[in-house]
Design a protein around this motif. Structure first.
Motif, PDB file in Angstrom:
ATOM      1  N   ILE A  22      25.074  -7.605 -58.836  1.00 54.52           N
ATOM      2  CA  ILE A  22      24.549  -7.519 -60.191  1.00 54.52           C
ATOM      3  C   ILE A  22      23.331  -8.423 -60.332  1.00 54.52           C
ATOM      4  O   ILE A  22      23.234  -9.466 -59.666  1.00 54.52           O
ATOM      5  CB  ILE A  22      25.641  -7.902 -61.218  1.00 54.52           C
ATOM      6  N   ILE A  26      21.702 -10.943 -65.973  1.00 56.82           N
ATOM      7  CA  ILE A  26      22.678 -10.352 -66.889  1.00 56.82           C
ATOM      8  C   ILE A  26      23.832 -11.321 -67.137  1.00 56.82           C
ATOM      9  O   ILE A  26      24.400 -11.379 -68.234  1.00 56.82           O
ATOM     10  CB  ILE A  26      23.203  -9.019 -66.323  1.00 56.82           C
ATOM     11  N   LYS A 196      34.053   5.304 -62.145  1.00 55.86           N
ATOM     12  CA  LYS A 196      32.937   4.489 -62.611  1.00 55.86           C
ATOM     13  C   LYS A 196      32.961   4.266 -64.121  1.00 55.86           C
ATOM     14  O   LYS A 196      32.402   3.289 -64.627  1.00 55.86           O
ATOM     15  CB  LYS A 196      31.611   5.133 -62.194  1.00 55.86           C
ATOM     16  N   GLU A 197      33.631   5.177 -64.848  1.00 52.62           N
ATOM     17  CA  GLU A 197      33.695   5.032 -66.305  1.00 52.62           C
ATOM     18  C   GLU A 197      34.465   3.783 -66.725  1.00 52.62           C
ATOM     19  O   GLU A 197      34.335   3.323 -67.860  1.00 52.62           O
ATOM     20  CB  GLU A 197      34.334   6.268 -66.925  1.00 52.62           C
ATOM     21  N   ASN A 200      32.541   1.022 -68.286  1.00 49.95           N
ATOM     22  CA  ASN A 200      32.167   1.073 -69.700  1.00 49.95           C
ATOM     23  C   ASN A 200      32.959   0.066 -70.536  1.00 49.95           C
ATOM     24  O   ASN A 200      32.634  -0.164 -71.706  1.00 49.95           O
ATOM     25  CB  ASN A 200      32.373   2.475 -70.256  1.00 49.95           C
ATOM     26  N   LYS A 204      27.435  -3.576 -72.997  1.00 51.66           N
ATOM     27  CA  LYS A 204      26.410  -2.578 -72.691  1.00 51.66           C
ATOM     28  C   LYS A 204      25.263  -3.135 -71.855  1.00 51.66           C
ATOM     29  O   LYS A 204      24.535  -2.363 -71.223  1.00 51.66           O
ATOM     30  CB  LYS A 204      25.871  -1.992 -73.995  1.00 51.66           C
ATOM     31  N   THR A 205      25.090  -4.444 -71.846  1.00 49.79           N
ATOM     32  CA  THR A 205      24.000  -5.035 -71.056  1.00 49.79           C
ATOM     33  C   THR A 205      24.275  -4.999 -69.558  1.00 49.79           C
ATOM     34  O   THR A 205      23.356  -5.221 -68.759  1.00 49.79           O
ATOM     35  CB  THR A 205      23.761  -6.494 -71.475  1.00 49.79           C
ATOM     36  N   PHE A 206      25.509  -4.692 -69.169  1.00 46.40           N
ATOM     37  CA  PHE A 206      25.871  -4.690 -67.757  1.00 46.40           C
ATOM     38  C   PHE A 206      25.520  -3.330 -67.152  1.00 46.40           C
ATOM     39  O   PHE A 206      26.262  -2.355 -67.271  1.00 46.40           O
ATOM     40  CB  PHE A 206      27.355  -5.005 -67.593  1.00 46.40           C
ATOM     41  N   LYS A 207      24.348  -3.303 -66.501  1.00 45.24           N
ATOM     42  CA  LYS A 207      23.808  -2.046 -65.974  1.00 45.24           C
ATOM     43  C   LYS A 207      23.461  -2.197 -64.493  1.00 45.24           C
ATOM     44  O   LYS A 207      23.349  -3.305 -63.963  1.00 45.24           O
ATOM     45  CB  LYS A 207      22.557  -1.647 -66.758  1.00 45.24           C
ATOM     46  N   ASN A 208      23.307  -1.044 -63.846  1.00 45.13           N
ATOM     47  CA  ASN A 208      22.826  -0.983 -62.460  1.00 45.13           C
ATOM     48  C   ASN A 208      23.686  -1.802 -61.497  1.00 45.13           C
ATOM     49  O   ASN A 208      23.170  -2.515 -60.628  1.00 45.13           O
ATOM     50  CB  ASN A 208      21.368  -1.445 -62.395  1.00 45.13           C
ATOM     51  N   LYS A 210      25.951  -2.319 -58.329  1.00 47.28           N
ATOM     52  CA  LYS A 210      26.010  -1.701 -57.005  1.00 47.28           C
ATOM     53  C   LYS A 210      27.321  -2.090 -56.332  1.00 47.28           C
ATOM     54  O   LYS A 210      27.568  -3.263 -56.052  1.00 47.28           O
ATOM     55  CB  LYS A 210      24.827  -2.170 -56.147  1.00 47.28           C
TER      56      LYS A 210
END
Length: 232
Positions: A22, A26, A196-197, A200, A204-208, A210
């Motif tokens: 990550i 973030i 992957k859901e 959620n 919401k700031t936790f993106k991308n 790997k």
């Protein structure tokens, strides 16, 4: 050495620890005072941890109807700027027991939320399948009950061998909660899967994120010691 100020005992067992790389920026807003992100090979790691919580007691008293249930939490890895103690910080924790979430939030300022987490465990011929589920979304691991000790300097050792949780109190000070347990071991992992859901459940700031690895861990009995304030 005798353990004092133990407020909770139980068993944390059959852990599926799913690890993600990550962007560390973030995580920075979630850092408690006087801690910094602990990097693995210069990478920030976030983990989704699904496990079974059994034989729960607070201050020596068993809690009725709280003796066997699944949990899911999200955590990242930090170290103290004061004494270099390594530990974890929880982003969110989910349990299907309202009393657990109430006590954790009100008394210990932990980010617990009530969610109906369920689990199933299947054993056949020394092979085991673990499945944790929320609203049909699963994280699953399959392997053998043969266990192996952690190997130092591996990602598995980095995420599993942690014995402190850093938590902000209501004064925005940093507490260290010690988690006493024997060293955990790894089941022989054959396959793993997660929907992957489930991610959620994070802010919401936790993106991308790997996905980099999954650990399948045996667990043990634990004793959680009351937090002590970090001091120079």
């Amino acid at each position: 050495m005798k353990q004092t100020n133990i407020f909770m005992r139980g068993h944390w067992e059959d852990l599926i620890i799913t690890n993600f790389q990550i962007d560390k920026t973030i995580l920075e807003p979630y850092l408690p005072k006087d801690t910094e992100i602990d990097l693995y090979n210069n990478k920030a790691i976030l983990s989704m941890v699904a496990f079974t919580f059994t034989k729960v007691s607070f201050f020596g008293f068993k809690v009725p109807m709280h003796q066997n249930f699944g949990q899911i939490n999200f955590r990242f890895y930090v170290k103290s700027k004061i004494d270099n103690t390594k530990g974890v910080v929880f982003i969110k924790e989910f349990a299907p027991k309202p009393l657990i979430t109430l006590v954790a939030n009100v008394l210990y300022n932990e980010p617990y939320h009530f969610k109906n987490i369920t689990y199933n465990k299947f054993i056949k011929n020394n092979n085991v399948t673990l499945e944790y589920k929320y609203k049909g979304l699963k994280t699953v691991a399959k392997g053998s009950l043969v266990t192996n000790e952690l190997t130092k300097n591996t990602l598995e050792h980095f995420v599993v061998d942690r014995y402190v949780a850093f938590i902000k109190n209501k004064k925005s000070e940093t507490l260290q909660y010690k988690i006493h347990h024997k060293p955990w071991k790894l089941y022989n992992l054959d396959t793993s899967y997660f929907d992957k859901e489930l991610l959620n459940l994070l802010p919401k700031t936790f993106k991308n994120l790997k996905h980099v690895s999954t650990c399948f861990v045996d667990g043990s009995s634990v004793a959680v010691q009351k937090g002590t304030l970090q001091s120079v």
